[in-house]
Design an enzyme around this catalytic site. Structure first.
Site, mmCIF file in Angstrom:
data_model
loop_
_atom_site.group_PDB
_atom_site.id
_atom_site.type_symbol
_atom_site.label_atom_id
_atom_site.label_comp_id
_atom_site.label_asym_id
_atom_site.label_seq_id
_atom_site.Cartn_x
_atom_site.Cartn_y
_atom_site.Cartn_z
ATOM 1 N N SER A 44 0.809 -1.219 0.000
ATOM 2 C CA SER A 44 0.000 0.000 0.000
ATOM 3 C C SER A 44 0.841 1.268 0.000
ATOM 4 C CB SER A 44 -0.936 -0.010 1.209
ATOM 5 O OG SER A 44 -0.181 -0.145 2.397
ATOM 6 N N ALA A 95 3.507 2.484 -5.082
ATOM 7 C CA ALA A 95 3.332 1.540 -6.193
ATOM 8 C C ALA A 95 1.990 0.830 -6.093
ATOM 9 C CB ALA A 95 4.481 0.531 -6.210
ATOM 10 N N SER A 119 7.364 1.739 3.209
ATOM 11 C CA SER A 119 8.531 2.613 3.026
ATOM 12 C C SER A 119 8.179 3.977 2.446
ATOM 13 C CB SER A 119 9.541 1.934 2.098
ATOM 14 O OG SER A 119 10.070 0.804 2.720
ATOM 15 N N THR A 120 7.111 4.050 1.631
ATOM 16 C CA THR A 120 6.798 5.338 0.991
ATOM 17 C C THR A 120 6.685 6.449 2.031
ATOM 18 O OG1 THR A 120 5.690 4.304 -0.876
ATOM 19 C CG2 THR A 120 5.032 6.564 -0.359
ATOM 20 N N TRP A 135 8.179 6.971 4.605
ATOM 21 C CA TRP A 135 9.445 7.409 5.187
ATOM 22 C C TRP A 135 10.341 8.153 4.203
ATOM 23 C CZ3 TRP A 135 9.907 7.155 10.308
ATOM 24 C CH2 TRP A 135 9.022 6.298 10.983
ATOM 25 N N ALA A 136 9.949 8.172 2.933
ATOM 26 C CA ALA A 136 10.818 8.811 1.934
ATOM 27 C C ALA A 136 10.936 10.299 2.243
ATOM 28 C CB ALA A 136 10.238 8.598 0.545
ATOM 29 N N GLU A 181 20.154 15.963 -5.538
ATOM 30 C CA GLU A 181 20.707 14.921 -4.660
ATOM 31 C C GLU A 181 21.857 14.252 -5.394
ATOM 32 O OE1 GLU A 181 17.735 12.906 -1.791
ATOM 33 O OE2 GLU A 181 16.639 13.135 -3.648
ATOM 34 N N ASP A 232 9.017 -10.191 1.912
ATOM 35 C CA ASP A 232 7.935 -11.170 1.713
ATOM 36 C C ASP A 232 7.563 -11.345 0.238
ATOM 37 O OD1 ASP A 232 7.778 -11.193 4.535
ATOM 38 O OD2 ASP A 232 6.339 -9.552 4.504
ATOM 39 N N HIS A 281 22.603 3.561 2.249
ATOM 40 C CA HIS A 281 22.543 5.029 2.246
ATOM 41 C C HIS A 281 23.718 5.543 3.066
ATOM 42 C CE1 HIS A 281 21.169 9.136 2.616
ATOM 43 N NE2 HIS A 281 20.195 8.874 1.768
ATOM 44 N N ARG A 290 25.527 7.695 -4.632
ATOM 45 C CA ARG A 290 25.434 7.161 -3.279
ATOM 46 C C ARG A 290 26.485 6.104 -2.946
ATOM 47 N NH1 ARG A 290 19.212 6.538 -2.051
ATOM 48 N NH2 ARG A 290 19.254 8.801 -2.102
ATOM 49 N N HIS A 320 19.494 0.558 2.710
ATOM 50 C CA HIS A 320 18.459 1.533 2.358
ATOM 51 C C HIS A 320 17.503 1.024 1.279
ATOM 52 C CE1 HIS A 320 16.643 5.445 1.895
ATOM 53 N NE2 HIS A 320 17.038 5.564 0.649
ATOM 54 N N ARG A 354 20.875 2.537 -7.394
ATOM 55 C CA ARG A 354 19.767 3.424 -7.743
ATOM 56 C C ARG A 354 20.153 4.894 -7.594
ATOM 57 N NH1 ARG A 354 16.013 5.979 -4.615
ATOM 58 N NH2 ARG A 354 16.641 4.861 -2.748
ATOM 59 N N SER A 369 13.216 6.085 -6.840
ATOM 60 C CA SER A 369 12.406 4.929 -6.422
ATOM 61 C C SER A 369 10.917 5.242 -6.392
ATOM 62 C CB SER A 369 12.864 4.412 -5.062
ATOM 63 O OG SER A 369 12.917 5.460 -4.136
HETATM 64 C C1 SIN Z 1 17.174 10.580 0.690
HETATM 65 O O1 SIN Z 1 16.344 11.438 0.955
HETATM 66 O O2 SIN Z 1 18.375 10.723 0.838
HETATM 67 C C2 SIN Z 1 16.685 9.282 0.176
HETATM 68 C C3 SIN Z 1 16.088 9.471 -1.144
HETATM 69 C C4 SIN Z 1 16.152 8.186 -1.895
HETATM 70 O O3 SIN Z 1 16.448 7.151 -1.330
HETATM 71 O O4 SIN Z 1 15.956 8.246 -3.100
#
Ligand code: SIN
Length: 553
Positions: free
Chosen positions: A31, A34, A61-62, A64-65, A133, A233, A254, A303, A364, A399, A404
């Protein structure tokens, strides 16, 4: 090419017989961005969409982005430039066609998210505020609430789901295994629901297609930015059903995760790369800036480059972490631009306005996962995958930051485009021939320790061999209790073994896969992918050569 032994793991999860049954056209597992995008787009195309999620809707995870979502939306930026940055970060292992899809469809997909009600940040002129970034040569990261991008996207998507009563949602539902039809394709899914009334305990959903959007595997390691639900899972369910898993060795660490001490476990606070995008920089214990000279983009290098530089410095100076200096950004800027990170740091006794932030790399993002084509199809008829659980080929070996959320958005839209016309009839599941088994939940700690020590940011043959040996033993340790802890741990062991084998076989350093015994990238021997397949609990791994993809597109 070296080879790995076939591994024995449970062919399916040991679980009680389903006590209830329901039907749907499409079951979406997960949920985040995606899963909810797929559900929202499919709801008018098929009769019944069921969304199942292991916790509550917003627990993935979304939410927490932090940094944002990358797309060529700024003046002068182009999908081509976004493509080049993505391919370079991916270190030759991206699928170029998939990257092209991502960057060309990305801007419209983000506009659609805005139309849905997502409030991205704007500059004083009312233009979308874009930041930079690691690995990006342009400001192209849209963000919301300063550093709460994922939370805002999740809020907007849940609000849209609440306005769509035709989508049924079942929370606290763990996907146990796929039910398979005579032709090896999808006939349904078994679930364990912690509910009440009719939908409690293990049940079966008979359906015509399953869209896996269940996220990543961060809980394989001791420290991760992923929430507790990220136990691999979806990947394990797919593998047990015959789907190919690809690129599992490419786990992204990360670089700047807040260091809370060597005993800290589970989800750790992320210090977004956007903080460096706004001018913060790394220093060692003597105050020396060590990223300058390592890469032309210095602290904003891709990264993997930054994570390696931090680890090297930690090892060379024998310190458990390095430092991020963002004091010069000032209190007003911190409060406006990074309110979430500021509050988190302060809650741990560090004030980034006056203090250096202790940081170290932590797990990460899984760049690999269920191998899909350009439309999210796996090799199992009726099974689709999108978001972190999938390996669409856009991330390659590493990535690019903020790609993502975009991947989940773009490829879920694509799945919703093709799936309705491809719907299979509702087929009766065959008697499951796979041998059930279960690994006890108590071994999770041991698994995380060995994965962190030997299959983490820095790898070598001896450590990987030790890890393979221990994981092999854990995979056959029978569990006494049938419960969620054991189901998740079985999934973690299944995925860890495959990950460790792929990392063992890839005798080179590429992207986020760092072998101290093979420090160079080797395009002669290792341009291509390691694919894992399983048949009744025996998993095998094979190399699929493919030319490196990071030359000029
Ligand atoms: C971050 O905010 O550093 C993570 C962003 C990401 O994983 O694309």
């Amino acid at each position: 090419m070296p080879s790995a032994p076939a591994r024995r793991v449970p062919g399916r999860l040991l679980a009680p017989e389903p006590g209830w049954t329901t039907t749907a056209d499409v079951v979406v597992v997960g949920s985040g961005i995606a899963g909810l995008t797929a559900a929202l787009r499919l709801r008018n195309e098929v009769d019944k969409v069921l969304v199942v999620t292991k916790d509550v809707l917003a627990a993935g995870s979304t939410q927490w982005a932090q940094g944002g979502i990358a797309a060529a939306l700024g003046p002068g930026d182009t999908p081509h430039e976004h493509e080049v940055d993505t391919l370079v970060a991916g270190a030759g292992a991206c699928d170029r066609a998939a990257v092209e899809v991502l960057v060309t469809e990305g801007p419209d997909a983000v506009r659609e998210l805005i139309a849905l009600g997502t409030n991205f940040d704007h500059d004083p002129n009312g233009e979308l505020s874009l930041t930079r970034e690691g690995g990006h040569h342009r400001d192209r990261i849209a963000h919301a609430g300063g550093d709460a991008t994922g939370a805002e996207i999740q809020r907007a998507l849940i609000a849209a789901i609440e306005q769509a009563p035709e989508i049924e949602v079942v929370e606290h539902a763990l996907a146990v295994d796929l039910l398979l039809a005579e032709d090896g394709g999808v006939a349904g899914l078994t679930l364990h629901v912690m509910g009440e009334g009719q939908r409690d305990g293990v049940g079966a959903v008979l359906c015509r297609a399953v869209v896996l959007a269940s996220g990543g595997l961060g809980q394989v390691f001791e420290q991760t930015t992923n929430p507790a639900v990220s136990t691999g899972d979806g990947m394990a369910v797919a593998l047990r059903a015959g789907a190919v898993l690809r690129d599992l060795e490419f786990v992204q660490f990360h670089p700047t995760v807040m260091y809370l001490g060597s005993e800290s476990r589970g989800q750790q606070p992320l210090i977004s790369e956007a903080v460096r995008g706004e001018g913060a920089f790394l220093v060692d214990w003597d105050g020396e800036r060590f990223m300058q000279g390592v890469h032309e983009l210095a602290d904003l290098a891709p990264r993997d480059v930054v994570a390696k530089a931090i680890m090297r410095r930690m090892l060379d100076t024998d310190h458990p972490h390095m430092w991020l200096d963002a004091r010069h950004l000032g209190a007003e800027f911190w409060e406006r631009r990074f309110p979430t990170i500021l509050a988190t740091c302060r809650s741990h006794g560090v004030d980034p306005v006056t203090d250096l932030i202790p940081v170290a790399p932590a797990c990460h993002y899984a760049s690999g996962g269920v191998r899909t084509d350009l439309w999210g199809r796996s090799n199992v008829p009726g099974l689709y995958a999108t978001g972190e659980v999938a390996c669409s080929g856009v991330h390659g070996a590493n990535r690019l930051a903020s790609n993502s959320l975009l991947e989940g958005l773009v490829f879920s839209r694509r799945i919703a485009t093709v799936l309705p016309a491809e719907l299979r009839p509702l087929l009766w599941p065959v008697t499951d021939p796979r041998t059930p088994g279960l690994v006890p939940g108590v071994v999770r700690r041991e698994l995380q320790e060995v994965m962190t020590s030997h299959v983490g940011v820095l790898r070598n043959a001896d450590g990987l061999a030790d890890a393979g040996g221990l994981l092999d033993k854990l995979a056959t340790a029978g569990a006494e209790a049938i419960d969620q802890e054991s189901w998740e741990t079985t999934n973690l062991v299944t995925i860890s073994l495959a990950l460790a084998d792929a990392a063992t076989l890839r005798e080179e350093t590429r992207g986020s896969h760092w072998r101290e015994d093979f420090p160079e990238r080797d395009d002669v021997g290792f341009a291509g992918h390691f694919d894992v397949v399983m048949s009744d609990g025996t998993s095998t791994i094979a190399f699929v050569p493919e030319p490196a993809s990071d030359g000029a597109p």
